[in-house]
Design a protein around this motif. Structure first.
Motif: not given
Length: 515
Positions: A230-232, A263-264, A272-274, A278-279
Motif C-alpha cells: 500500500a505504501l509503495e 515523511l509519511a 503507531g497506527r500502520i 491510514r497509509i
C-alpha cells in the motif's frame, strides 16, 4: 446781622469757588507735567530699545552672512573638486581612446601582413599540388596502373601482416605497461581525488530511513506484505526491507516522491497506527505538506534575492528546484549561485543587475516541469517564462544559455557564462544515474555491432565489458584482434571515467544425451 451773615456766606462761597478753581488748575498742571515727564521717559526708553534691537539685528545679519559665505565656500570647493576629478577622468578616457586607436592601427597592420602571408601560403600549396600531381602521373605511366589501384593492392597485401605486427607490438606494450601500471595507477588516482568530488550514483537515488528497532520492520511490512504494498502504491517509491540493522531503504529517482515516502513513514512509525487506510491518509496529507513547503521555499528564495513580481506558478517551480539536481549539483543552490554571479557581472559591466539576477534564477526553470517535455529544458523554460509574462530579454537569456536559440539580449551571454562557471568547478557536478545507465547500454550495443558477437555484458559499473562470441564464427586469433578493435572503438567514440577492460570469451561446448 443778616446782612453780615449773607456777606460772609457770599465771601465764603466765592473763596471756595476761587480756591476750587485754583486747585483744579494746579492739579491739571501737575498732571500735564507728569504726563509729559512719563512720555519723555518712554520716548527715551523706546529709543534705547530701538538702538538695542538694531544692534542685535546687525549682529544677527553679520552672523548669517558669515555662515552663508562659509557654506558658499564649501560648495565652491566641492564643485572645484568634482570638476578636477571630471577633468582627470576625461584625460584618462582620452588616453585610453588614443591607446585603443593605436592598438587598432597595429592590428590592422598585422591583419594585412597575415593576409599577405596566407596568400603566399596558398600559392605555395597550389605549386606543391601541381608537382605532386605530376609525380603521380609519372609513376602511373611507369607502373602501368593507376594510383588508386596501386593503393588498394598495397593495402590488401599489407593488411594481414600489419594486423599481426600490430597485435605483437600491442602485446609487448601491454606487458611493459603492466610492469609500471601500479605506480601510474596511483598517480592517476591521486590526481583524480584532488580534482573531483566523487559520489556513487545510488546516493542520488535512495534515502535511508532509520528506525529504533527491527520490530518496526514487521509492522511496516504488515500481514502478507499488505502495508508495504500500500505504501509503495501510494508513494511510487520502492521500499527495501533487508537485513540492514535499524534501517529501511527508500529507492526512487524522483526526490520529491522519496521525501514524501520518508515523511509519511516517519509519521506512521511515530503514530503507531500502520494499515492501508491510514497509509493512504498520511501520504495524502504529506503530499499537501510538501506542496506548501515547495511554495514557501520559492517565496523565501525570491525574498532573499530581492526579486519581486514573479508569477505564483514560477515561484512554485523555484521551490521545486530544492528537490532536483543537475548532474549531482542541487538545482536551487545552482540557480541561486548563477543569479548572484550574473548580478555581480552585470553590475561590473554597467548593466541592470536586477534583470540579470532574475534571469539567472529562472535559467533552469525548464528542468522542473510537472510533465516531461520532449524539448530541451532551455526552450521549455523560455516558453514557461513567456507564458507567465516575463520580459523578452529574460526569456531570451533562458532559451539561449545552451545555444538552442540565437542570443538577442545583452544579458544572455552573461547567464551562459555564469551557468558554466557554477557548474565547471571541480567537484560541483557528477554523472546522473540516467547518463550512467545510457553509457552502459551504449557500451554493450557498441560491442554487439561486431560480427560473430552473440552477447555482451557491462559489469563492475562499466569498468569491464564481457563479449561472448560464437566458437564457429570467431577463431582464437580473431578473438584477440576483436578485443583490440573494440577497445580502440570505445576509446575513440565514447567518454568514460578510468579505463574499460574488454574480455572476449570464446567457448566450445559438446553436448550429447544418453538414452
Amino acid at each position: 446781622m443778616n446782612t453780615i451773615l449773607l456777606n460772609g456766606i457770599i465771601i465764603g462761597t466765592v473763596s471756595f469757588l476761587i480756591g476750587g478753581g485754583l486747585s483744579y488748575f494746579l492739579w491739571n498742571f501737575a498732571i500735564r507735567r507728569k504726563k509729559e515727564s512719563i512720555i519723555n521717559e518712554a520716548k527715551v526708553e523706546a529709543e534705547v530699545i530701538k538702538k538695542d534691537k538694531i544692534l542685535q539685528a546687525k549682529e544677527k545679519f553679520l552672523q548669517l552672512k558669515t555662515e552663508h559665505e562659509k557654506y558658499i565656500n564649501e560648495k565652491n570647493n566641492k564643485i572645484n573638486a568634482i570638476e578636477n576629478k571630471a577633468k582627470q577622468r576625461e584625460n584618462l578616457i582620452s588616453q585610453k581612446i588614443e591607446e585603443t586607436q593605436r592598438v587598432r592601427k597595429e592590428l590592422d597592420v598585422l591583419r594585412d601582413n597575415l593576409n599577405n602571408q596566407l596568400e603566399l601560403v596558398d600559392k605555395k600549396n597550389e605549386e606543391l599540388e601541381k608537382l605532386h600531381k605530376q609525380q603521380i602521373d609519372q609513376l602511373e605511366a611507369i607502373s602501368g596502373i593507376s594510383a588508386v589501384d596501386a593503393k588498394e593492392q598495397l593495402i590488401e597485401s599489407l593488411k594481414d601482416e600489419a594486423k599481426s605486427d600490430a597485435m605483437s607490438y600491442i602485446n609487448e606494450i601491454m606487458d611493459e605497461a603492466k610492469m609500471t601500471a601500479n605506480q601510474e595507477a596511483k598517480k592517476v588516482v591521486m590526481k583524480t581525488i584532488q580534482r573531483v568530488a566523487t559520489e556513487t550514483a545510488i546516493e542520488n537515488a535512495v534515502t535511508v530511513f532509520n528506525i529504533e528497532s527491527d520490530e518496526i520492520k514487521g509492522r511496516i511490512i504488515g500481514r502478507e506484505g499488505r502495508n508495504i504494498r500500500a505504501l509503495e502504491a501510494a508513494t511510487g517509491v520502492e521500499i527495501i526491507v533487508d537485513d540492514t540493522p535499524e534501517a529501511i531503504i527508500l529507492s526512487a529517482f524522483d526526490p520529491v516522491r522519496r521525501e514524501i515516502a520518508r515523511l509519511a513513514l516517519h509519521q506512521l512509525v511515530t503514530d503507531g497506527r500502520i494499515h492501508p487506510a491510514r497509509i493512504e491518509e498520511v501520504v495524502s496529507k504529506t503530499k499537501k505538506q510538501i506542496e506548501e513547503e515547495i511554495i514557501e521555499v520559492g517565496k523565501r528564495t525570491t525574498i532573499d534575492l530581492g526579486i519581486h513580481g514573479l508569477h505564483p506558478e514560477l515561484i512554485r517551480l523555484i521551490g521545486k528546484m530544492k528537490y532536483r539536481s543537475s548532474y549531482g549539483q542541487n538545482l536551487l543552490q545552482h540557480s541561486r549561485e548563477v543569479a548572484n554571479l550574473s548580478a555581480i557581472m552585470a553590475a561590473e559591466l554597467g548593466l541592470n543587475p536586477k534583470t540579470a539576477k532574475r534571469a539567472g534564477l529562472l535559467h533552469d526553470i525548464g528542468k522542473v516541469p510537472d510533465e516531461e517535455p520532449e524539448i530541451p529544458h532551455a526552450i521549455y523554460g523560455m516558453k514557461l517564462a513567456e507564458k507567465y509574462k516575463e520580459k523578452a530579454d529574460i526569456c531570451n537569456a533562458i532559451g539561449a544559455h545552451h545555444d538552442e536559440v540565437e542570443m538577442t539580449s545583452i544579458i544572455s551571454p552573461i547567464i551562459q557564462v555564469c551557468d558554466a562557471i557554477s557548474g565547471a568547478r571541480p567537484g560541483a557536478r557528477r554523472e546522473v544515474v540516467e547518463s550512467y545507465i545510457k553509457r552502459l547500454k551504449d557500451l554493450e550495443n557498441l560491442a554487439l555491432s561486431y560480427p560473430g558477437v552473440s552477447k555482451t555484458y557491462a559489469i563492475q559499473a562499466g569498468r569491464e565489458l564481457r563479449v561472448i562470441v560464437g566458437s564457429d564464427k570467431v577463431s582464437d586469433k580473431e578473438a584477440d584482434s576483436l578485443s583490440y578493435e573494440i577497445a580502440q572503438k570505445i576509446q575513440d567514440e565514447m567518454t568514460y571515467p578510468g579505463q574499460v577492460k574488454i574480455t572476449v570469451i570464446r567457448e566450445t561446448r559438446a553436448v550429447n544425451y544418453a538414452k
